[in-house]
Write a protein that holds these residues in place. Structure first.
Motif, PDB file in Angstrom:
ATOM      1  N   UNK A 181      48.436 -22.515  46.594  1.00 11.72           N
ATOM      2  CA  UNK A 181      48.458 -22.600  48.054  1.00 11.72           C
ATOM      3  C   UNK A 181      47.479 -23.631  48.577  1.00 11.72           C
ATOM      4  N   UNK A 182      46.538 -23.983  47.773  1.00 14.67           N
ATOM      5  CA  UNK A 182      45.547 -24.949  48.234  1.00 14.67           C
ATOM      6  C   UNK A 182      46.199 -26.323  48.335  1.00 14.67           C
ATOM      7  N   UNK A 183      46.225 -26.892  49.524  1.00 14.71           N
ATOM      8  CA  UNK A 183      46.915 -28.171  49.646  1.00 14.71           C
ATOM      9  C   UNK A 183      46.223 -29.300  48.915  1.00 14.71           C
ATOM     10  N   UNK A 213      46.593 -30.128  57.272  1.00 15.88           N
ATOM     11  CA  UNK A 213      45.150 -29.919  57.159  1.00 15.88           C
ATOM     12  C   UNK A 213      44.566 -30.808  56.072  1.00 15.88           C
ATOM     13  N   UNK A 214      45.317 -30.969  55.020  1.00 15.16           N
ATOM     14  CA  UNK A 214      44.813 -31.813  53.928  1.00 15.16           C
ATOM     15  C   UNK A 214      44.597 -33.235  54.405  1.00 15.16           C
ATOM     16  N   UNK A 222      36.361 -25.963  49.637  1.00 18.82           N
ATOM     17  CA  UNK A 222      36.256 -25.561  51.043  1.00 18.82           C
ATOM     18  C   UNK A 222      37.523 -24.842  51.472  1.00 18.82           C
ATOM     19  N   UNK A 223      38.645 -25.374  51.020  1.00 15.63           N
ATOM     20  CA  UNK A 223      39.897 -24.715  51.393  1.00 15.63           C
ATOM     21  C   UNK A 223      39.932 -23.302  50.845  1.00 15.63           C
ATOM     22  N   UNK A 261      46.272 -22.768  57.834  1.00 16.75           N
ATOM     23  CA  UNK A 261      45.014 -22.399  58.469  1.00 16.75           C
ATOM     24  C   UNK A 261      45.272 -21.867  59.865  1.00 16.75           C
ATOM     25  N   UNK A 262      44.769 -20.685  60.104  1.00 19.18           N
ATOM     26  CA  UNK A 262      44.738 -20.228  61.484  1.00 19.18           C
ATOM     27  C   UNK A 262      43.554 -20.888  62.176  1.00 19.18           C
TER      28      UNK A 262
END
Lengths: 138, 668
Positions: A112-114, B281-282, B298-299, B310-311
């Motif tokens: 899930x981590x982009x 976001x990336x 961080x993510x 991300x909310x």
């Protein structure tokens, strides 16, 4: 209990492999590699049926005198292999299944981590901590 | 200039702590000492006034320190005066005895910068004083007289130099995060100070004289409101702001930061309650120039629900972590409690500091030049509202998507296009237009019926002919229907084209022939033609009528239409069970023919209705009726299809179980 955990990508190269360093990691790497053949055999056997028919948990791939190897494959052909010490006869099948489930969960979290490119080696610290929290793990 | 650790006044020996010494030296330098060490009276007076002590107290201070006696402020007198003022501000009487002990530094309200009003009088900090000095020096160009100040033997040299860039760490070359951590204690919000600080930081420790010039350089920058700021300075100003918080906690988001994050979130996603997708976001966070593994970490920390998006709270957390990381804080292994999305800042009031938002926004613009070329394109789209065609298309896509996603998570493919949501004035309009355009195919009851009604009047109703296309479509009904619709389309191509363009589009569209039959019945004038159509279908449908009725009875909640309409509906619904296999083979023919059949019959319908010329009310009523009938038909067809699906599924399961049995048993 589990002496080695490996996450193998679809193209059969390891994304993440970690073992208890006592017995020489090379041996475990070799074991995992050979277990891939068994995994392939199992998943190709049901290839004619639909994919959802195939159980994700493959069970005991093959036992040796020292340890047992369990396999699990996801729907995207990512394979998880756990090598367990044979002396732990108390390790039940359900526990192995739960270990795989946790492994799968942490793997999906990594996915899930982009910022993670699929196919890269998994360097996530969260993933590593999840491994250590597996039952009876390193 | 006597920079000794003691200041004597008439024999009284007053000891100064290091911090005080530094402060006082700076203040001393500020007051423009001349060659003999006397301070300019004007400056001293200004400084004293800045201390906000009552005039009487100031007089007392002057008297006690001995300046009054001497007629000028020498170094010693000045120091004593400063200490006395500190004591006075602390509430102690202005006496020499009171300055013997440890006192907080005197607080001087800035004469040039109103922002200093926020300065707390921290006893522990040595930065409050430098900050004031910084502002004061900001207004006054640093004369070379500072140089003697700088030649301090101890490390306070750097600290003194740190005054012009007040917050430079200065002390030791390795700027550890601990040095940074000391800064929040000051809780300074002076933009000028931050600016100066970063210049000091940027310059680094080595060259003290160079830093000397830098304050003057930056003092120029203080006055205008930073349109010309360099990227580094602006970025670090933001970072500086990010450091500062009112509770000395680097992991706590301040109001300014929160406001800034809100603006940034809005630039990515106009709705604060929606999610930012991972790719968006990336791209955004990659602009921060942090290495990818750190961004990945961080993510992981900030995406607590692990959904790949991300909310708003998660976004704030991630942004804050990035800012902290850029400041030199090491990332924690786990999320601090203050950064958890569920954490609520006590008494958070969204303050609108205008001076804060502007430099903060500069951060983004200034990030752009540093961003990747790849990101430049997207960022350009993002920051500069281009009212081009491409962006309009993007917003159209974007607006189309929210309709389909009830969760308000737009399609990930559309998310990069969401960058163009900066076209806020355009997007609502686009949204409306697109909603209309998209709802048109859905609500084909609104305009389509009218169009269809108009079309119906024109074409005659020839008997159905076998269709040459779709040889595998063995049902003559379909062919006839298709032929009818084709004939209907010829006379009224303009209206039909609009309809046929999207009528076949809805994939699960039920056979329109039931609707046609219904329509034909309504006016009652085209009964001949419809009867012909019915009779053509009659042979095929009648046998399935019972089956249809049984399925219809299966819990359909549609309103009952008139019996003839029902029959026609059922007859046409016989299409569905009639060819479960055929439907698989050529669904397109089936879906094509029913919709095309619809306009034809609808056209006939409109023809009849328009014979009595201005019967608009009747038209509307018929349109309503048609809609209802269509709904009923569709519902019935839906139920029937679902039943078929169940059957097929059951078959599949049985087949698979058989296969399982036949398969060689593998160990599981």
């Amino acid at each position: 209990m589990a002496v080695c955990i490996a996450v193998i990508a679809k193209e059969n190269y390891p994304l993440y492999i970690r073992s208890v360093p006592t017995q020489g990691e090379l041996k475990f790497h070799y074991t995992v590699h050979t277990s891939l053949d068994v995994v392939e055999e199992k998943i190709s056997g049901v290839g004619k049926a639909l994919a959802d028919q195939r159980e994700l948990y493959l069970g005991l791939l093959y036992p040796t005198e020292d340890y047992k190897v369990y396999g699990y494959v996801t729907n995207s052909k990512v394979k998880f292999v756990i090598v367990v010490d044979s002396s732990n006869t108390s390790l039940r099948d359900n526990e192995i299944r739960s270990m795989f489930r946790k492994l799968h969960n942490s793997f999906t979290d990594v996915m899930c981590n982009p910022f993670y490119n699929p196919g890269d080696p998994i360097q996530s610290k969260g993933h590593q901590t999840a491994q250590t929290h597996l039952p009876g793990n390193f | 200039m006597d920079q000794g650790s003691a200041a004597g006044t008439g024999g009284t020996f007053i000891s100064l702590s290091d911090t005080e010494q530094r402060c006082y030296s700076g203040l001393y330098a500020l007051c423009q000492p001349d060659s003999s060490g006397k301070l300019a009276a004007g400056k001293v007076a200004e400084l004293f006034r800045a201390s906000q002590l009552p005039a009487e107290t100031l007089h007392q201070v002057t008297e006690v320190c001995g300046a009054k006696r001497l007629g000028y402020f020498g170094c010693g007198q000045f120091y004593v005066a400063l200490k006395l003022m500190a004591a006075a501000q602390a509430g102690l009487p202005v006496r020499l005895e009171s300055v013997a002990g440890e006192l907080p530094l005197p607080l001087f309200i800035g004469i040039t910068n109103e922002l200093e009003m926020r300065y707390p009088n921290h006893p522990s900090t040595n930065e409050s004083q430098p900050h004031i000095l910084g502002s004061l020096t900001g207004s006054a160009p640093r004369p070379p007289a500072d140089r003697p100040v700088l030649r301090h033997p101890d490390t306070s040299t750097d600290k003194q130099e740190a005054w012009s860039p007040p917050r430079s760490p200065g002390i030791s070359p390795p700027r550890s995060p601990s040095a940074y951590r000391s800064y929040p204690y000051g809780a300074q919000r002076n933009g000028t100070d931050t600016l100066l600080a970063y210049d000091g930081k940027v310059a680094g420790c080595p060259s003290v004289p160079q830093e000397n010039s830098s304050p003057s350089h930056y003092s120029l920058k203080l006055q205008p409101e930073q349109p010309v700021i360099t990227r580094v300075a602006s970025v670090e100003r933001l970072v500086e702001r990010a450091e500062m918080d009112y509770s000395d906690d680097p992991w706590r988001i301040t109001e300014e930061q929160h406001e800034y994050y809100t603006n940034q979130f809005r630039s990515l996603q106009p709705d604060l309650s929606a999610l930012i997708m991972g790719t968006v976001a990336k791209n955004f966070f990659t602009k921060s120039k942090l290495p990818i593994p750190e961004l990945s970490h961080i993510w992981e920390l900030s995406d607590v629900d692990k959904d790949g998006a991300l909310t708003f709270p998660e976004f704030c957390t991630a942004f804050h972590l990035i800012v902290a990381r850029k400041n030199g804080y090491t990332l924690p292994e786990t999320l601090p409690a203050t950064l958890r999305p569920g954490f609520v800042e006590p008494g958070v009031v969204p303050a609108p500091p205008s001076e804060a938002t502007e430099p903060l926004i500069v951060f983004d613009d200034n990030m752009m030049p540093g961003a990747n070329q790849l990101e430049m394109g997207s960022v350009d789209l993002q920051m500069t509202s281009r009212p081009g065609v491409t962006s309009k298309q993007d917003t159209r896509d974007e607006s189309r998507k929210p309709e389909f996603s009830p969760k308000r998570i737009p399609d990930p493919h559309e998310k990069p296009i969401q960058h163009v949501s900066t076209l806020k004035p355009d997007s609502p309009q686009e949204l409306d237009a697109n909603m209309k355009s998209r709802t048109r195919p859905r609500s084909y009851s609104s305009t389509s019926i009218d169009d269809a009604m108009k079309k119906v009047e024109e074409p005659p109703t020839p008997p159905p002919r076998p269709q040459k296309t779709h040889s595998r479509a063995s049902s003559l009904d379909l062919n006839k229907l298709f032929q009818q619709s084709a004939q209907g389309s010829r006379p009224s191509q303009h209206s039909l084209s609009a309809k046929s363009g999207w009528l076949p589009r809805p994939p699960a569209l039920p056979p329109r022939p039931p609707a046609t039959q219904i329509f034909s019945f309504l006016p009652g004038s085209e009964k001949s033609s419809q009867k012909a159509v019915q009779q053509a279908n009659f042979a095929d449908f009648s046998k399935f009528r019972e089956e249809q009725e049984s399925s219809v009875r299966g819990g359909l909640s549609t309103e009952d239409l008139a019996p003839p309409k029902l029959d026609s509906t059922l007859r046409h619904q016989g299409h569905a069970p009639q060819k479960p296999v055929r439907r698989k083979l050529h669904p397109e023919s089936q879906s094509a023919t029913p919709p095309s059949a619809a306009p034809y019959s609808a056209a006939t319908l409109t023809k009849s209705t328009q014979r009595p010329p201005p019967k608009q009310k009747r038209e509307i009523q018929m349109a309503i009726r048609k809609n209802r009938e269509t709904n009923a038909v569709l519902t019935r067809l839906n139920s029937e299809l679902q039943q078929q699906l169940k059957v097929v599924h059951r078959e599949r399961v049985t087949l698979e179980s058989q296969l399982e049995l036949l398969r060689p048993v593998a160990s599981t």
